[in-house]
Design a protein around this motif. Structure first.
Motif, PDB file in Angstrom:
ATOM      1  N   CYS A  31      26.777   2.654 -22.346  1.00 41.63           N
ATOM      2  CA  CYS A  31      26.624   3.412 -21.109  1.00 41.63           C
ATOM      3  C   CYS A  31      25.315   4.177 -21.246  1.00 41.63           C
ATOM      4  CB  CYS A  31      27.791   4.365 -20.886  1.00 41.63           C
ATOM      5  SG  CYS A  31      27.693   5.255 -19.301  1.00 41.63           S
ATOM      6  N   VAL A  32      24.374   3.904 -20.365  1.00 46.74           N
ATOM      7  CA  VAL A  32      23.046   4.498 -20.472  1.00 46.74           C
ATOM      8  C   VAL A  32      22.709   5.259 -19.197  1.00 46.74           C
ATOM      9  CG1 VAL A  32      22.284   2.658 -22.014  1.00 46.74           C
ATOM     10  CG2 VAL A  32      21.849   2.452 -19.557  1.00 46.74           C
ATOM     11  N   CYS A  33      21.702   6.094 -19.308  1.00 43.62           N
ATOM     12  CA  CYS A  33      21.215   6.875 -18.169  1.00 43.62           C
ATOM     13  C   CYS A  33      19.716   6.667 -18.057  1.00 43.62           C
ATOM     14  CB  CYS A  33      21.547   8.354 -18.368  1.00 43.62           C
ATOM     15  SG  CYS A  33      20.794   9.462 -17.162  1.00 43.62           S
ATOM     16  N   LEU A  34      19.241   6.478 -16.834  1.00 40.46           N
ATOM     17  CA  LEU A  34      17.808   6.341 -16.585  1.00 40.46           C
ATOM     18  C   LEU A  34      17.204   7.721 -16.371  1.00 40.46           C
ATOM     19  CD1 LEU A  34      17.783   3.261 -14.194  1.00 40.46           C
ATOM     20  CD2 LEU A  34      17.857   3.333 -16.693  1.00 40.46           C
ATOM     21  N   ARG A  35      16.190   8.029 -17.145  1.00 41.17           N
ATOM     22  CA  ARG A  35      15.644   9.381 -17.165  1.00 41.17           C
ATOM     23  C   ARG A  35      15.022   9.794 -15.839  1.00 41.17           C
ATOM     24  NH1 ARG A  35      11.486  11.443 -21.892  1.00 41.17           N
ATOM     25  NH2 ARG A  35      11.466  13.660 -21.331  1.00 41.17           N
ATOM     26  N   ASN A  36      14.479   8.844 -15.095  1.00 45.95           N
ATOM     27  CA  ASN A  36      13.779   9.201 -13.859  1.00 45.95           C
ATOM     28  C   ASN A  36      14.718   9.433 -12.675  1.00 45.95           C
ATOM     29  OD1 ASN A  36      14.472   6.513 -13.879  1.00 45.95           O
ATOM     30  ND2 ASN A  36      12.726   5.850 -12.654  1.00 45.95           N
ATOM     31  N   THR A  37      15.895   8.792 -12.676  1.00 44.01           N
ATOM     32  CA  THR A  37      16.822   8.926 -11.546  1.00 44.01           C
ATOM     33  C   THR A  37      18.168   9.532 -11.943  1.00 44.01           C
ATOM     34  OG1 THR A  37      17.712   6.698 -11.873  1.00 44.01           O
ATOM     35  CG2 THR A  37      15.779   6.920 -10.430  1.00 44.01           C
ATOM     36  N   PHE A  38      18.467   9.597 -13.246  1.00 46.75           N
ATOM     37  CA  PHE A  38      19.746  10.082 -13.790  1.00 46.75           C
ATOM     38  C   PHE A  38      20.912   9.174 -13.420  1.00 46.75           C
ATOM     39  CE2 PHE A  38      17.004  13.810 -13.245  1.00 46.75           C
ATOM     40  CZ  PHE A  38      16.932  14.247 -14.564  1.00 46.75           C
TER      41      PHE A  38
ATOM     42  N   ASN B  51      25.025  -1.097 -12.400  1.00 46.45           N
ATOM     43  CA  ASN B  51      24.751   0.273 -11.986  1.00 46.45           C
ATOM     44  C   ASN B  51      26.047   0.884 -11.449  1.00 46.45           C
ATOM     45  OD1 ASN B  51      23.913   2.681 -10.660  1.00 46.45           O
ATOM     46  ND2 ASN B  51      21.866   1.816 -10.375  1.00 46.45           N
ATOM     47  N   ILE B  52      26.536   1.955 -12.090  1.00 44.18           N
ATOM     48  CA  ILE B  52      27.826   2.528 -11.700  1.00 44.18           C
ATOM     49  C   ILE B  52      27.662   3.813 -10.883  1.00 44.18           C
ATOM     50  CG2 ILE B  52      29.008   1.496 -13.665  1.00 44.18           C
ATOM     51  CD1 ILE B  52      28.938   4.173 -15.076  1.00 44.18           C
ATOM     52  N   SER B  53      26.448   4.157 -10.478  1.00 44.49           N
ATOM     53  CA  SER B  53      26.253   5.297  -9.577  1.00 44.49           C
ATOM     54  C   SER B  53      26.449   4.839  -8.136  1.00 44.49           C
ATOM     55  CB  SER B  53      24.849   5.880  -9.749  1.00 44.49           C
ATOM     56  OG  SER B  53      23.870   4.898  -9.494  1.00 44.49           O
ATOM     57  N   ASP B  54      26.859   5.768  -7.265  1.00 39.87           N
ATOM     58  CA  ASP B  54      27.086   5.395  -5.874  1.00 39.87           C
ATOM     59  C   ASP B  54      26.616   6.499  -4.934  1.00 39.87           C
ATOM     60  OD1 ASP B  54      29.025   7.371  -5.922  1.00 39.87           O
ATOM     61  OD2 ASP B  54      30.701   5.981  -6.046  1.00 39.87           O
ATOM     62  N   SER B  55      26.820   6.281  -3.641  1.00 32.87           N
ATOM     63  CA  SER B  55      26.334   7.204  -2.613  1.00 32.87           C
ATOM     64  C   SER B  55      27.101   8.522  -2.577  1.00 32.87           C
ATOM     65  CB  SER B  55      26.416   6.533  -1.228  1.00 32.87           C
ATOM     66  OG  SER B  55      27.755   6.144  -0.937  1.00 32.87           O
ATOM     67  N   LYS B  56      28.245   8.603  -3.255  1.00 32.02           N
ATOM     68  CA  LYS B  56      29.041   9.826  -3.266  1.00 32.02           C
ATOM     69  C   LYS B  56      28.674  10.754  -4.427  1.00 32.02           C
ATOM     70  CE  LYS B  56      33.056   7.644  -1.087  1.00 32.02           C
ATOM     71  NZ  LYS B  56      34.515   7.338  -1.212  1.00 32.02           N
ATOM     72  N   SER B  57      27.527  10.489  -5.038  1.00 32.15           N
ATOM     73  CA  SER B  57      27.031  11.277  -6.174  1.00 32.15           C
ATOM     74  C   SER B  57      27.832  11.066  -7.444  1.00 32.15           C
ATOM     75  CB  SER B  57      26.992  12.779  -5.833  1.00 32.15           C
ATOM     76  OG  SER B  57      26.125  13.012  -4.747  1.00 32.15           O
ATOM     77  N   TYR B  58      28.665  10.025  -7.479  1.00 31.16           N
ATOM     78  CA  TYR B  58      29.357   9.673  -8.711  1.00 31.16           C
ATOM     79  C   TYR B  58      28.419   8.836  -9.580  1.00 31.16           C
ATOM     80  CZ  TYR B  58      33.587  10.973  -6.123  1.00 31.16           C
ATOM     81  OH  TYR B  58      34.536  11.639  -5.384  1.00 31.16           O
ATOM     82  N   GLY B  59      28.536   9.011 -10.894  1.00 33.69           N
ATOM     83  CA  GLY B  59      27.751   8.190 -11.797  1.00 33.69           C
ATOM     84  C   GLY B  59      26.339   8.673 -12.017  1.00 33.69           C
ATOM     85  N   PHE B  60      26.081   9.961 -11.814  1.00 28.62           N
ATOM     86  CA  PHE B  60      24.776  10.547 -12.105  1.00 28.62           C
ATOM     87  C   PHE B  60      24.951  11.564 -13.239  1.00 28.62           C
ATOM     88  CE2 PHE B  60      24.266   8.938  -7.845  1.00 28.62           C
ATOM     89  CZ  PHE B  60      22.969   8.442  -7.831  1.00 28.62           C
ATOM     90  N   PHE B  61      24.126  11.442 -14.262  1.00 25.09           N
ATOM     91  CA  PHE B  61      24.285  12.243 -15.461  1.00 25.09           C
ATOM     92  C   PHE B  61      23.369  13.466 -15.418  1.00 25.09           C
ATOM     93  CE2 PHE B  61      23.266  13.317 -19.890  1.00 25.09           C
ATOM     94  CZ  PHE B  61      24.535  13.438 -20.424  1.00 25.09           C
TER      95      PHE B  61
ATOM     96  N   ARG C 195      35.797  -0.655 -14.939  1.00 23.79           N
ATOM     97  CA  ARG C 195      34.952  -1.848 -14.901  1.00 23.79           C
ATOM     98  C   ARG C 195      35.621  -2.970 -14.121  1.00 23.79           C
ATOM     99  NH1 ARG C 195      33.182  -5.599 -19.981  1.00 23.79           N
ATOM    100  NH2 ARG C 195      31.360  -6.590 -19.054  1.00 23.79           N
ATOM    101  N   ARG C 196      36.956  -2.960 -14.116  1.00 26.47           N
ATOM    102  CA  ARG C 196      37.697  -4.023 -13.437  1.00 26.47           C
ATOM    103  C   ARG C 196      37.615  -3.881 -11.920  1.00 26.47           C
ATOM    104  NH1 ARG C 196      43.397  -4.289 -15.744  1.00 26.47           N
ATOM    105  NH2 ARG C 196      42.217  -5.230 -17.453  1.00 26.47           N
ATOM    106  N   THR C 197      37.750  -2.660 -11.419  1.00 20.58           N
ATOM    107  CA  THR C 197      37.758  -2.450  -9.960  1.00 20.58           C
ATOM    108  C   THR C 197      36.410  -1.974  -9.422  1.00 20.58           C
ATOM    109  OG1 THR C 197      38.463  -0.131 -10.152  1.00 20.58           O
ATOM    110  CG2 THR C 197      40.186  -1.828 -10.098  1.00 20.58           C
ATOM    111  N   SER C 198      35.506  -1.558 -10.308  1.00 20.22           N
ATOM    112  CA  SER C 198      34.177  -1.058  -9.916  1.00 20.22           C
ATOM    113  C   SER C 198      34.278   0.190  -9.046  1.00 20.22           C
ATOM    114  CB  SER C 198      33.382  -2.148  -9.175  1.00 20.22           C
ATOM    115  OG  SER C 198      33.216  -3.284  -9.998  1.00 20.22           O
ATOM    116  N   HIS C 199      35.259   1.049  -9.320  1.00 18.02           N
ATOM    117  CA  HIS C 199      35.438   2.273  -8.547  1.00 18.02           C
ATOM    118  C   HIS C 199      35.623   3.472  -9.477  1.00 18.02           C
ATOM    119  CE1 HIS C 199      36.482  -0.589  -5.267  1.00 18.02           C
ATOM    120  NE2 HIS C 199      35.901   0.332  -4.530  1.00 18.02           N
ATOM    121  N   TRP C 200      35.212   4.640  -8.956  1.00 28.51           N
ATOM    122  CA  TRP C 200      35.436   5.902  -9.646  1.00 28.51           C
ATOM    123  C   TRP C 200      36.739   6.524  -9.154  1.00 28.51           C
ATOM    124  CZ3 TRP C 200      32.612   7.892 -13.606  1.00 28.51           C
ATOM    125  CH2 TRP C 200      31.334   7.379 -13.820  1.00 28.51           C
TER     126      TRP C 200
END
Length: 217
Positions: A120-127, A141-151, A187-192
């Protein structure tokens, strides 16, 4: 003991009874060689096993056995390049350069957690957070429009684990001002999904520092 046998073989395949191996042999030679998931199940056998498996000595033995296999790989990330190499003293020190599946410099990739070859990694420029398998060049990419998946550095912590249905999940703990928000990605359902965790308010302060998560049992 039955749960340990289930990790090693199916009861229907057993034609002879196990000899009495003794607790010392089981603790020192058998349990340290089991996969992490089976070790986690073995904790529930009895208090003696739980105490042994939770000790620092057992953790060191288990790590040594898990690192002996030739299938173990090391990922090296530099400023401009990324390599994969094999472990083992008898192996030739061969490195394979890989191309990152995301458009950032290698130095801008933070590794947050790892489990069974998945990172599980984080991109430094976008988090943004991503699940990455360097061996097969797969990335999600597990981030989404609801601000989930941003570190968020210094206040968040991330760990990978496998649940009871063998689904790989990402646990993301986010600490705000006097609040703790905990999300789990499937990972199975691709949802938070938000889950209840650490409701006591004294865990919400900056007096507690989260440590990075890896192989959760």
């Amino acid at each position: 003991m039955k749960k340990l046998k289930g990790c090693l073989y199916s009861a229907s395949e057993l034609n002879t009874k196990l000899p009495d191996l003794g607790p010392d042999l089981i603790m020192s030679e058998i349990l340290p060689r089991l996969p992490a998931k089976c070790v986690g199940r073995a904790k529930k056998v009895c208090k003696e096993w739980l105490s042994c498996i939770s000790s620092k000595e057992f953790v060191m033995m288990h790590c040594r056995h898990m690192c002996k296999g030739s299938r173990q790989k090391i990922l090296s990330i530099g400023q401009e390049s990324c390599f994969i190499s094999s472990t083992g003293v008898d192996l030739v020190d061969e490195k394979t350069m890989i191309t990152l599946p995301f458009h950032v410099r290698p130095s801008d990739v933070w590794i947050l957690s790892s489990l069974n070859g998945l990172l599980c990694v984080c991109l430094r420029n976008t988090f943004e957070m991503l699940i990455w398998n360097p061996l097969i060049r797969s990335c999600i990419n597990i981030s989404d429009s609801k601000s989930y998946g941003f570190f968020k550095i210094y206040s968040d912590v991330v760990g990978l684990y496998i649940d009871s249905s063998n689904d790989y999940r990402v646990l993301h703990i986010k600490r705000g001002r006097f609040t703790v928000d905990v999300m789990a990605y499937s990972r199975r359902t691709s949802h938070w999904k938000r889950i209840p965790f650490l409701q006591k308010r004294h865990y919400h302060t900056n007096g507690y520092v989260w440590s990075g998560g890896g192989d959760f049992l």
